[in-house]
Scaffold this motif. Structure first.
Motif, PDB file in Angstrom:
ATOM      1  N   ASN A 183     -50.831 -51.023 -50.056  1.00 45.92           N
ATOM      2  CA  ASN A 183     -50.215 -50.158 -51.614  1.00 45.92           C
ATOM      3  C   ASN A 183     -51.169 -49.543 -52.703  1.00 45.92           C
ATOM      4  OD1 ASN A 183     -50.749 -52.753 -53.093  1.00 45.92           O
ATOM      5  ND2 ASN A 183     -48.354 -52.210 -53.652  1.00 45.92           N
ATOM      6  N   GLY A 184     -52.139 -50.845 -52.283  1.00 41.69           N
ATOM      7  CA  GLY A 184     -53.669 -49.584 -53.334  1.00 41.69           C
ATOM      8  C   GLY A 184     -54.033 -50.341 -53.846  1.00 41.69           C
ATOM      9  N   ARG A 185     -53.080 -51.618 -54.867  1.00 40.73           N
ATOM     10  CA  ARG A 185     -52.922 -51.693 -55.929  1.00 40.73           C
ATOM     11  C   ARG A 185     -53.043 -53.944 -55.144  1.00 40.73           C
ATOM     12  NH1 ARG A 185     -48.521 -49.756 -56.915  1.00 40.73           N
ATOM     13  NH2 ARG A 185     -47.089 -50.993 -57.048  1.00 40.73           N
ATOM     14  N   ASP A 186     -53.605 -54.825 -56.185  1.00 40.35           N
ATOM     15  CA  ASP A 186     -53.960 -56.542 -55.438  1.00 40.35           C
ATOM     16  C   ASP A 186     -52.488 -56.806 -55.991  1.00 40.35           C
ATOM     17  OD1 ASP A 186     -55.578 -56.385 -55.202  1.00 40.35           O
ATOM     18  OD2 ASP A 186     -56.525 -56.851 -57.131  1.00 40.35           O
ATOM     19  N   GLU A 187     -51.656 -58.040 -54.400  1.00 41.90           N
ATOM     20  CA  GLU A 187     -50.871 -58.571 -54.456  1.00 41.90           C
ATOM     21  C   GLU A 187     -51.279 -60.299 -55.537  1.00 41.90           C
ATOM     22  OE1 GLU A 187     -49.619 -55.801 -54.034  1.00 41.90           O
ATOM     23  OE2 GLU A 187     -50.886 -56.502 -52.303  1.00 41.90           O
ATOM     24  N   LEU A 188     -50.210 -61.194 -56.069  1.00 40.94           N
ATOM     25  CA  LEU A 188     -50.538 -62.304 -56.604  1.00 40.94           C
ATOM     26  C   LEU A 188     -50.773 -63.607 -55.490  1.00 40.94           C
ATOM     27  CD1 LEU A 188     -51.136 -64.273 -58.995  1.00 40.94           C
ATOM     28  CD2 LEU A 188     -48.761 -64.464 -59.588  1.00 40.94           C
ATOM     29  N   ILE A 189     -51.279 -64.280 -55.202  1.00 41.25           N
ATOM     30  CA  ILE A 189     -51.654 -65.426 -53.964  1.00 41.25           C
ATOM     31  C   ILE A 189     -51.618 -67.233 -55.528  1.00 41.25           C
ATOM     32  CG2 ILE A 189     -52.522 -66.730 -52.167  1.00 41.25           C
ATOM     33  CD1 ILE A 189     -53.911 -63.878 -51.719  1.00 41.25           C
ATOM     34  N   VAL A 190     -50.359 -67.627 -55.129  1.00 38.13           N
ATOM     35  CA  VAL A 190     -50.061 -68.940 -56.026  1.00 38.13           C
ATOM     36  C   VAL A 190     -49.784 -69.598 -54.839  1.00 38.13           C
ATOM     37  CG1 VAL A 190     -48.948 -69.768 -57.435  1.00 38.13           C
ATOM     38  CG2 VAL A 190     -49.354 -67.488 -57.685  1.00 38.13           C
ATOM     39  N   GLY A 201     -47.168 -75.543 -51.806  1.00 32.80           N
ATOM     40  CA  GLY A 201     -46.563 -74.250 -51.104  1.00 32.80           C
ATOM     41  C   GLY A 201     -47.829 -73.152 -51.959  1.00 32.80           C
ATOM     42  N   VAL A 202     -47.707 -72.029 -50.803  1.00 36.05           N
ATOM     43  CA  VAL A 202     -48.305 -70.657 -50.974  1.00 36.05           C
ATOM     44  C   VAL A 202     -47.183 -69.855 -50.543  1.00 36.05           C
ATOM     45  CG1 VAL A 202     -50.203 -69.152 -49.523  1.00 36.05           C
ATOM     46  CG2 VAL A 202     -50.365 -71.261 -49.704  1.00 36.05           C
ATOM     47  N   ARG A 203     -47.300 -69.564 -52.294  1.00 30.75           N
ATOM     48  CA  ARG A 203     -46.531 -67.639 -52.418  1.00 30.75           C
ATOM     49  C   ARG A 203     -47.061 -67.159 -52.842  1.00 30.75           C
ATOM     50  NH1 ARG A 203     -41.465 -70.648 -56.032  1.00 30.75           N
ATOM     51  NH2 ARG A 203     -40.671 -72.348 -54.580  1.00 30.75           N
ATOM     52  N   VAL A 204     -46.612 -65.285 -52.646  1.00 35.35           N
ATOM     53  CA  VAL A 204     -47.365 -63.989 -52.441  1.00 35.35           C
ATOM     54  C   VAL A 204     -46.194 -63.714 -53.383  1.00 35.35           C
ATOM     55  CG1 VAL A 204     -48.553 -62.052 -51.860  1.00 35.35           C
ATOM     56  CG2 VAL A 204     -48.535 -64.513 -50.123  1.00 35.35           C
ATOM     57  N   TYR A 205     -46.762 -62.389 -54.533  1.00 35.09           N
ATOM     58  CA  TYR A 205     -45.518 -61.609 -54.902  1.00 35.09           C
ATOM     59  C   TYR A 205     -46.686 -60.722 -55.232  1.00 35.09           C
ATOM     60  CZ  TYR A 205     -44.091 -66.362 -57.158  1.00 35.09           C
ATOM     61  OH  TYR A 205     -43.831 -67.535 -56.908  1.00 35.09           O
ATOM     62  N   LEU A 206     -45.264 -59.408 -55.307  1.00 31.07           N
ATOM     63  CA  LEU A 206     -45.812 -57.641 -55.069  1.00 31.07           C
ATOM     64  C   LEU A 206     -44.903 -57.062 -56.410  1.00 31.07           C
ATOM     65  CD1 LEU A 206     -46.498 -54.765 -53.854  1.00 31.07           C
ATOM     66  CD2 LEU A 206     -44.324 -54.836 -52.920  1.00 31.07           C
ATOM     67  N   ALA A 207     -46.234 -56.636 -57.315  1.00 31.40           N
ATOM     68  CA  ALA A 207     -45.409 -56.003 -58.267  1.00 31.40           C
ATOM     69  C   ALA A 207     -44.889 -54.518 -58.010  1.00 31.40           C
ATOM     70  CB  ALA A 207     -47.044 -55.802 -59.903  1.00 31.40           C
ATOM     71  N   GLU A 208     -44.024 -54.510 -58.339  1.00 33.19           N
ATOM     72  CA  GLU A 208     -43.019 -53.097 -58.783  1.00 33.19           C
ATOM     73  C   GLU A 208     -41.239 -52.858 -59.206  1.00 33.19           C
ATOM     74  OE1 GLU A 208     -41.308 -53.239 -53.908  1.00 33.19           O
ATOM     75  OE2 GLU A 208     -40.378 -54.977 -54.346  1.00 33.19           O
ATOM     76  N   ASN A 209     -42.477 -52.081 -59.908  1.00 36.22           N
ATOM     77  CA  ASN A 209     -40.841 -51.065 -60.540  1.00 36.22           C
ATOM     78  C   ASN A 209     -40.688 -51.920 -61.414  1.00 36.22           C
ATOM     79  OD1 ASN A 209     -39.960 -49.259 -58.600  1.00 36.22           O
ATOM     80  ND2 ASN A 209     -39.124 -51.369 -57.417  1.00 36.22           N
ATOM     81  N   GLY A 210     -41.985 -52.308 -62.019  1.00 38.55           N
ATOM     82  CA  GLY A 210     -42.075 -52.748 -63.464  1.00 38.55           C
ATOM     83  C   GLY A 210     -41.974 -54.495 -63.620  1.00 38.55           C
TER      84      GLY A 210
END
Length: 267
Positions: free
Chosen positions: A134-141, A151-160
């Motif tokens: 989507n052209g933006r970074d995701e957060l990998i924790v 534990g590996v989790r990935v977060y997508l920023a959307e709609n604030g």
């Protein structure tokens, strides 16, 4: 005979002469590659089996979840604090020890104490990569747990806000980024000398990261003491310690300790 016909015949004669010269026994001549194996196409086994009556399960749907109470200004994941994100999930799912939200009880307690005991915080330093395209970074924790599990989790920023698009726990050897894939190397239980390698990729239909390729790889010959290659040290990326209105109270970024986990950013 027309002029262009004469030119064509001359060109063909020159080509034949070159081919005959190249077919000699000298160095650089054409050599046979031997017999070519016959191509065998796929064969369907038991074609009379009836089709499945139950529809396929949409894998990954249960792993997608909105993180409660975390605001992401301008949909920029660099603006959130990873420990605060995981803390929000811990508080939203107390006493949950299995499934995508599951954490060991001692791990959950340590996350609650990240603000006062940052050295013991199990949340590892974050990594950022555009995994969805989507052209933006995701957060990998990464979250350190007992028994050498991570534990590996990935977060997508959307709609604030934040949507968790991946969550898994295993005895991790290393985690790598290759393009838009997140590749996990995991110890194999009961198969000495082998490891599992799983590539997680973004699936637009499921709006989630799914394990698209799964392999069992030999990493050393049976009966030898040769160790698996040590992955290179990661390049750590620090987040910007800011939090939006309504977010979980800020938690200082944890101080990492040496660990076997590796998350190597791609070019």
């Amino acid at each position: 005979m027309r002029p262009h016909h004469v030119q064509l015949v001359a060109a063909l004669g020159l080509l034949c002469a070159l081919l005959l010269t190249g077919c000699g026994s000298g160095e650089g001549g054409l050599k046979s590659a031997g017999p070519t194996p016959t191509a065998v196409g796929p064969v369907r086994l038991w074609p009379d089996l009836p089709p499945a009556t139950d529809p396929p399960i949409d894998y990954g749907e249960s792993d997608t979840q909105r993180v409660p109470g975390v605001k992401v200004p301008d949909n920029d994941v660099h603006s959130v604090i990873p420990a605060a994100v995981v803390l929000a999930e811990v508080r939203a799912h107390p006493d949950t020890y299995s499934g995508p939200d599951g954490l060991y009880e001692e791990t959950a307690r340590a996350i609650e104490a990240c603000a006062t005991k940052p050295a013991g915080c199990p949340v590892l330093r974050p990594y950022y990569r555009d995994l969805t395209g989507n052209g933006r970074d995701e957060l990998i924790v990464g979250i350190r747990m007992p028994d050498q599990q991570v534990g590996v989790r990935v977060y997508l920023a959307e709609n604030g806000g934040l949507t968790r698009i991946m969550s898994t726990v295993d005895q991790v050897i290393s985690v790598e980024l290759a393009g838009r894939d997140l590749i996990m190397r995991v110890s194999s239980a009961g198969i000495p000398g082998y490891e599992y390698r799983t590539a997680w990729s973004w699936d637009e239909q499921q709006h989630s990261m799914l394990p698209t390729r799964d392999e069992i790889i030999r990493v050393k010959p049976p009966g030898t003491g040769a160790a698996s290659p040590v992955p290179p040290a990661p390049r750590l990326v620090s987040p910007a310690p800011t939090a939006g209105e309504g977010a979980v109270p800020p938690v200082p970024a944890p101080v990492p300790t040496p660990a076997p986990l590796s998350l190597e950013p791609g070019p």
